[in-house]
Design an enzyme around this catalytic site. Structure first.
Site, PDB file in Angstrom:
ATOM      1  N   CYS A   1     -10.690  -7.666   6.307  1.00 57.59           N
ATOM      2  CA  CYS A   1     -11.211  -7.207   5.017  1.00 57.59           C
ATOM      3  C   CYS A   1     -10.072  -6.675   4.135  1.00 57.59           C
ATOM      4  CB  CYS A   1     -12.329  -6.193   5.229  1.00 57.59           C
ATOM      5  SG  CYS A   1     -13.337  -5.919   3.739  1.00 57.59           S
TER       6      CYS A   1
ATOM      7  N   HIS B   1     -15.917  -8.465   8.841  1.00 60.98           N
ATOM      8  CA  HIS B   1     -15.630  -7.400   9.801  1.00 60.98           C
ATOM      9  C   HIS B   1     -16.010  -7.831  11.220  1.00 60.98           C
ATOM     10  CE1 HIS B   1     -14.596  -3.926   7.195  1.00 60.98           C
ATOM     11  NE2 HIS B   1     -15.219  -4.664   6.281  1.00 60.98           N
TER      12      HIS B   1
ATOM     13  N   GLU C   1     -15.196  -6.569  13.926  1.00 61.14           N
ATOM     14  CA  GLU C   1     -15.440  -5.397  14.780  1.00 61.14           C
ATOM     15  C   GLU C   1     -16.879  -4.903  14.675  1.00 61.14           C
ATOM     16  OE1 GLU C   1     -15.082  -3.396  10.885  1.00 61.14           O
ATOM     17  OE2 GLU C   1     -14.174  -5.165  11.821  1.00 61.14           O
TER      18      GLU C   1
END
Length: 283
Positions: free
Chosen positions: A130, A230, A232
């Protein structure tokens, strides 16, 4: 006279040790935990957990204002993740601040730009997430769009990730890691890449509106990839596993680099082929 401090010996990983992956962090003026409210370097736990699940060892990298710190740090790491976070200061890419752009974080901007440039110079495998992808673009002289339309394709309710589709570019590094025609990814952003930085190419676009969703550097000496979403925040380990495996290979002789690196006029590999090949250390 005081004796000079001996220089540290080069780090030699233990055989089979997991690659050491640095992850940049926030630097917040105030954060609360337990009885405390203090300035803090912090990072959502999804990042280090994703590194660990992908087979790496995570090391958090708070901003450091020592000009030599980025080089010293990258010399000790096998891979780098530049994490998501606040907007990059428009002054970093020569733009006038939009009223919808968030406050500047000069220490973090300077640190992550330095880390990114050092990673590129040293051939350290790099994954930008990002903001990290935007930092990569700015580090290469590119610019950013300071505000996108408020749609679920980019950002949903405040503080909530939403899923949307991205279309990998056939033959790209990203497509070799995520080969599906469309990949659903968790997203939360209001800025995006505008003019691509020097040597960078798009690796994916938003299926809904064509926004650049991934960047790569075909001529780099190592793994260089940025994604606007993202990983994660999801369960797909493939991007982080690709970084960790490249970091594992890169710390040994016979490291790999892009097959088209250094070849004037070389074309991207055909769809379905892999971008990576083994080369000798001296190449």
């Amino acid at each position: 006279m005081p004796r000079s401090r001996p220089r540290p010996e080069p780090r030699v990983p233990a055989p089979g040790a997991p690659p050491l992956i640095g992850v940049s962090t926030y630097l917040e003026p105030s954060a609360r935990w337990g009885d405390w409210q203090l300035p803090a370097a912090l990072l959502p736990a999804g990042y280090h957990r994703l590194v660990q699940r992908a087979g790496g060892r995570a090391v958090l990298l708070p901003p450091d204002d020592d000009p030599a710190a980025a080089g010293d740090t990258l010399a000790r790491l096998d891979g780098l993740v530049t994490a998501g976070g606040p907007d990059v200061d428009p002054a970093r890419y020569g733009a006038v601040r939009d009223t919808r752009t968030g406050p500047a974080y000069p220490e973090r901007d300077a640190w992550e730009l330095a880390l990114t440039r050092e990673a590129l110079a040293r051939g350290v495998p790099l994954l930008g997430v990002c903001r990290g992808m935007q930092i990569l673009n700015v580090a290469r002289g590119g610019t950013l769009l300071q505000h996108l339309p408020d749609t679920p394709a980019h950002r949903g309710p405040r503080g909530v990730f939403t899923d949307h589709g991205v279309t990998p570019v056939p033959g790209s590094l990203l497509a070799s890691v995520l080969p599906e025609p469309v990949v659903e990814v968790p997203t939360y952003h209001h800025q995006a890449v505008d003019r691509l930085g020097d040597g960078l190419v798009a690796g994916a676009h938003a299926t809904a509106d064509g926004t650049v969703e991934a960047l790569e550097l075909p001529a780099a000496e190592g793994f260089v990839l940025g994604v606007q979403w993202h990983p994660e925040a999801g369960d797909d380990l493939r991007l982080m596993r690709a970084l960790v495996e490249e970091a594992r290979r890169a710390r040994h002789p016979g490291r790999r680099r892009p097959a088209d690196a250094g070849a004037p006029g070389a074309q991207p590999p055909a769809a379905g082929s892999t971008r990576w090949e083994r080369v000798s250390e001296s190449n």
